[in-house]
Design an enzyme around this catalytic site. Structure first.
Site, PDB file in Angstrom:
ATOM      1  N   VAL A 147       0.864  -1.171   0.000  1.00  0.00           N
ATOM      2  CA  VAL A 147       0.000   0.000   0.000  1.00  0.00           C
ATOM      3  C   VAL A 147       0.903   1.223   0.000  1.00  0.00           C
ATOM      4  O   VAL A 147       1.688   1.424   0.933  1.00  0.00           O
ATOM      5  CB  VAL A 147      -0.929   0.015   1.224  1.00  0.00           C
ATOM      6  CG1 VAL A 147      -1.804   1.266   1.217  1.00  0.00           C
ATOM      7  CG2 VAL A 147      -1.799  -1.235   1.244  1.00  0.00           C
ATOM      8  N   HIS A 194      12.665   1.451   6.898  1.00  0.00           N
ATOM      9  CA  HIS A 194      11.638   0.621   7.536  1.00  0.00           C
ATOM     10  C   HIS A 194      11.775   0.568   9.050  1.00  0.00           C
ATOM     11  O   HIS A 194      11.182  -0.297   9.703  1.00  0.00           O
ATOM     12  CB  HIS A 194      11.643  -0.801   6.969  1.00  0.00           C
ATOM     13  CG  HIS A 194      11.378  -0.876   5.503  1.00  0.00           C
ATOM     14  ND1 HIS A 194      10.178  -0.523   4.938  1.00  0.00           N
ATOM     15  CD2 HIS A 194      12.176  -1.259   4.478  1.00  0.00           C
ATOM     16  CE1 HIS A 194      10.240  -0.686   3.628  1.00  0.00           C
ATOM     17  NE2 HIS A 194      11.432  -1.126   3.323  1.00  0.00           N
ATOM     18  N   ASN A 212       4.324  -8.218  17.756  1.00  0.00           N
ATOM     19  CA  ASN A 212       5.592  -8.286  18.465  1.00  0.00           C
ATOM     20  C   ASN A 212       5.336  -8.777  19.878  1.00  0.00           C
ATOM     21  O   ASN A 212       4.619  -8.128  20.654  1.00  0.00           O
ATOM     22  CB  ASN A 212       6.270  -6.914  18.488  1.00  0.00           C
ATOM     23  CG  ASN A 212       6.731  -6.502  17.112  1.00  0.00           C
ATOM     24  OD1 ASN A 212       7.484  -7.217  16.467  1.00  0.00           O
ATOM     25  ND2 ASN A 212       6.256  -5.369  16.643  1.00  0.00           N
ATOM     26  N   ARG A 228       6.754  -8.850  22.766  1.00  0.00           N
ATOM     27  CA  ARG A 228       7.755  -8.300  23.686  1.00  0.00           C
ATOM     28  C   ARG A 228       7.374  -6.855  23.996  1.00  0.00           C
ATOM     29  O   ARG A 228       6.435  -6.308  23.426  1.00  0.00           O
ATOM     30  CB  ARG A 228       9.144  -8.310  23.034  1.00  0.00           C
ATOM     31  CG  ARG A 228       9.154  -7.632  21.659  1.00  0.00           C
ATOM     32  CD  ARG A 228      10.541  -7.476  21.093  1.00  0.00           C
ATOM     33  NE  ARG A 228      10.551  -7.143  19.675  1.00  0.00           N
ATOM     34  CZ  ARG A 228      10.334  -5.938  19.169  1.00  0.00           C
ATOM     35  NH1 ARG A 228      10.047  -4.935  19.966  1.00  0.00           N
ATOM     36  NH2 ARG A 228      10.386  -5.721  17.862  1.00  0.00           N
ATOM     37  N   VAL A 282      10.351  -0.687  21.822  1.00  0.00           N
ATOM     38  CA  VAL A 282      11.202   0.485  22.055  1.00  0.00           C
ATOM     39  C   VAL A 282      10.339   1.680  22.450  1.00  0.00           C
ATOM     40  O   VAL A 282      10.684   2.452  23.348  1.00  0.00           O
ATOM     41  CB  VAL A 282      12.015   0.817  20.787  1.00  0.00           C
ATOM     42  CG1 VAL A 282      12.850   2.082  20.997  1.00  0.00           C
ATOM     43  CG2 VAL A 282      12.907  -0.348  20.386  1.00  0.00           C
ATOM     44  N   ARG A 302      13.943   9.064  18.675  1.00  0.00           N
ATOM     45  CA  ARG A 302      15.101   8.194  18.881  1.00  0.00           C
ATOM     46  C   ARG A 302      16.357   8.914  18.399  1.00  0.00           C
ATOM     47  O   ARG A 302      16.502   9.208  17.211  1.00  0.00           O
ATOM     48  CB  ARG A 302      14.944   6.891  18.107  1.00  0.00           C
ATOM     49  CG  ARG A 302      13.702   6.089  18.446  1.00  0.00           C
ATOM     50  CD  ARG A 302      13.756   4.732  17.776  1.00  0.00           C
ATOM     51  NE  ARG A 302      12.488   4.009  17.866  1.00  0.00           N
ATOM     52  CZ  ARG A 302      12.319   2.743  17.491  1.00  0.00           C
ATOM     53  NH1 ARG A 302      13.359   2.058  17.006  1.00  0.00           N
ATOM     54  NH2 ARG A 302      11.155   2.151  17.592  1.00  0.00           N
TER      55      ARG A 302
END
Length: 457
Positions: free
Chosen positions: A208, A240, A296, A298, A301, A345
């Protein structure tokens, strides 16, 4: 040598800012902490912060942070009854979770079966579809025969993505514009997947173009159900990989927001999921439709932005669940969002050179306390950023009464950051969050790629 303390201990099988984050949560819960570190990380903050710290190997991750047997041996020697894997490294390694159980050590995370099921992207797609969650047109594993692969791709349509079945974090993903490029891209992706994950299996997925990457934070209580803690906007990405995340997602129709959250909870409940997890979606604004990308299994971040708007400590909740404690606060009606949070970040990298990592010595690193600012850092002044690990230096998280205030606070914190001796993406981040389209909340996954020239000017 191991201490003689009798209080329960938690070993952190990770490094950097997430190791510090977990150690602080463990300490707040009254647990002792054991850090592990490689030779390259001897001067890292997580080593000094923990009650005990153990050298486990050389700088190479395969010989240190990925050495599951060595980590479990240290946990047993030092009397740790829990292991928190953080994110990355062994966090989504089902065999490691099984080995912890076999050693009588609680793995802070979901069950090995849940990790294994959602870690295989093909199985995850089928599981999501079975739970009634929309999935993009795509395939199961791509056959080895070239003609069969070409036929399969024609049925899905171009452009499409080739994705590693065992992949994650944007690794093992390749965009193919047309049939002429397919076979070469297929071979390259399989080769990369084999090297990165030990598994060459890949699958196709419809691409997309102008899409948003939105994820929902879930927390599972096993057979007792699951809740969501709202969504995060993660569309500002380079290669990505995310660089700016925020919660809640701006300019998202309320009906879509509610449907996405419900789909995430439905999937988590279908698994009897345990602990923190994230359901990632691709959102097509033109059609107002969303599609499952992956889960995910876990802590993420970007979890601090969710914590800032909800007031829930996700890492502490993970640990409490692993200790067998009940979590009475995790009831959907008790979870409300307050204000807005944005995370940036900060990387040691050169944005103008295709975000090339820039390891080196941090000669100066200072940031004074500021209202509404939370810092999660894995480095201190005088420490080296090495080429052995991800070059993220810190996360700067801003919370405000609304999005405008959160963005203003984040920009002020970035401007006040005093860092020297190493190249970073600080100026790039400031340009990005000041861009008129970003200020208006009009993010999409290719935004940085399409505006790169002005963002790195």
């Amino acid at each position: 040598m191991p201490s003689a303390a009798l209080k329960p201990k938690l070993l952190v099988a990770n490094r950097g800012e997430i190791a510090c984050r977990v150690i602080r949560a463990a300490r707040a819960l009254g647990l002792g902490s054991v850090a592990v570190y490689s030779e390259a990380d001897a001067a890292s903050p997580h080593v000094a912060l923990a009650d005990e710290a153990v050298l486990i190997g050389p700088a190479q991750a395969q010989k240190s942070y990925l050495d599951a047997a060595r980590i479990i041996a240290v946990a047993k020697e030092y009397g740790a009854t829990l292991i928190h894997p953080g994110y990355g490294f062994l966090a989504e390694n089902a065999a490691f979770a099984e080995a912890c159980a076999e050693a009588g050590i609680a793995f802070v995370g979901p069950t090995p079966a849940q990790i294994r099921l959602m870690g295989d992207k093909e199985c995850a797609r089928r599981t999501a579809a079975g739970a009634g969650v929309p999935v993009l047109p795509g395939s199961d594993q791509v056959p080895a025969n070239d003609e069969a692969a070409l036929h399969l791709a024609r049925g899905i349509g171009y452009p499409l993505l080739i994705k590693a079945a065992a992949g994650g974090g944007g690794i093992g993903m390749r965009l193919v514009a047309g049939e002429a490029d397919l076979l070469a891209a297929l071979a390259a992706t399989r080769n990369l997947a084999g090297k990165a994950f030990g598994n060459e299996a890949v699958y196709f997925e419809r691409y997309v173009g102008r899409a948003r990457h939105i994820e929902v934070q879930v927390f599972g209580l096993g057979a007792a159900g699951a809740v969501h803690l709202f969504e995060r906007e993660c569309s500002f990405q380079r290669r990505h990989q995310k660089v700016i995340e925020e919660a809640p997602a701006p300019n998202l129709p309320q009906a879509v927001r509610q449907a996405m959250a419900q789909a995430a909870v439905d999937l988590a409940r279908s698994l009897d999921y345990l602990g923190a997890g994230t359901i990632e979606f691709l959102y097509d604004e033109a059609s107002e439709r969303f599609y499952f990308l992956e889960m995910n299994t876990r802590i993420q971040v970007e979890h601090p932005v969710t914590e800032e708007i909800t007031g829930f400590d996700l890492v502490a909740a993970q640990i409490r669940l692993a200790l067998g404690q009940t979590l009475p606060d995790f009831v959907q009606d008790n979870i409300a969002a307050k204000g807005h949070a944005v995370e940036a970040r900060l990387y040691a990298e050169r944005p103008a050179k295709n975000f090339l990592p820039a390891p080196g010595l941090i000669e100066r690193l200072r940031l004074e306390a500021m209202p509404g600012i939370r810092i999660e850092s894995g480095y201190v002044e005088g420490q080296k950023v090495t080429p052995f690990y991800d070059p993220m230096i810190m996360k700067i998280v801003a919370h405000g009464a609304d999005r405008k205030e959160a963005l203003a606070r984040l920009d002020a914190a970035l401007a006040a950051l005093d860092i020297a001796g190493i190249d970073t993406n600080r100026d790039f981040l400031r340009r990005l969050i000041a861009h008129p389209e970003a200020v208006a909340g009009r993010a999409y996954t290719r935004f940085i790629e399409e505006h790169l020239t002005e963002l790195v000017a």
